[in-house]
Design an enzyme around this catalytic site. Structure first.
Site, short mmCIF file in Angstrom:
data_model
loop_
_atom_site.label_atom_id
_atom_site.label_comp_id
_atom_site.label_asym_id
_atom_site.label_seq_id
_atom_site.Cartn_x
_atom_site.Cartn_y
_atom_site.Cartn_z
N HIS A 1 0.86 -1.18 0.00
CA HIS A 1 0.00 0.00 0.00
C HIS A 1 0.90 1.23 0.00
O HIS A 1 2.05 1.19 0.45
CB HIS A 1 -0.90 0.02 1.23
N CYS B 1 -2.41 -0.45 7.49
CA CYS B 1 -1.59 0.76 7.40
C CYS B 1 -1.63 1.56 8.70
O CYS B 1 -0.61 2.07 9.16
CB CYS B 1 -2.02 1.60 6.21
N GLU C 1 0.98 3.84 1.84
CA GLU C 1 1.46 4.23 3.16
C GLU C 1 2.65 3.37 3.60
O GLU C 1 3.63 3.89 4.15
CB GLU C 1 0.35 4.07 4.22
N CYS D 1 -6.19 1.99 5.90
CA CYS D 1 -6.84 0.76 6.34
C CYS D 1 -6.23 0.32 7.68
O CYS D 1 -5.30 0.95 8.18
CB CYS D 1 -6.67 -0.34 5.28
#
Length: 152
Positions: A56, A89, A58, A86
């Site tokens: 992801h 993260c 992040e 999410c």
């Protein structure tokens, strides 16, 4: 440059990364991690291209920042991300001790900063980042809507 101008500038950088992710066929999410006024980590969503469910935006930004700063603890850092993080993260941000999270669009399906759950408000956890949502929310949401509309 005041705080609001800096926030906007860094979120615009995250939006550039989100567009890059979309151009690569990834969900358009971009993130930049800032320490003392400079970007120390950046990421564009890449789980499909990297065959990595943890890739992801992040997480990629956190990894780069940790390498640049020589420390997995990223205290005094701010993350700017186009979509509410999410749970995975948010957990990584918590473990890294990121001080502040600024996100664009809320995520009503997997958001872990208030939309579905609010990990940073959980009193039993030992770190609580300051979370601010809604910066460039419409632009972030439009990128996501257009991406998914093109896939249907």
């Amino acid at each position: 440059m005041n705080g609001a101008e800096s926030d906007l500038r860094f979120m615009q950088e995250a939006l550039v990364l989100a567009r890059r992710a979309a151009d690569s066929g990834e969900v358009p999410v971009g993130a930049v991690l800032v320490h003392e006024g400079r970007v120390v980590g950046a990421g564009a969503n890449a789980p499909v291209g990297r065959c990595d469910p943890t890739a992801h935006a992040e997480i990629l930004a956190l990894r780069e920042a940790a390498r640049q700063l020589g420390n997995y603890r990223l205290v005094e850092c701010t993350l700017y991300v186009t979509l509410e993080p999410c749970l995975m993260c948010a957990g990584a941000l918590q473990h890294a001790r990121v001080a502040r999270v600024v996100y664009g669009a809320p995520d009503p399906k997997t958001g872990a900063c208030g939309s579905v759950v609010d990990m940073f408000a959980e009193a039993r956890l030992n770190h609580h980042a300051v979370v601010e949502g809604g910066l460039c929310a419409e632009e972030s949401a439009t990128l996501l809507r257009e991406f998914f509309a093109a896939r249907r």
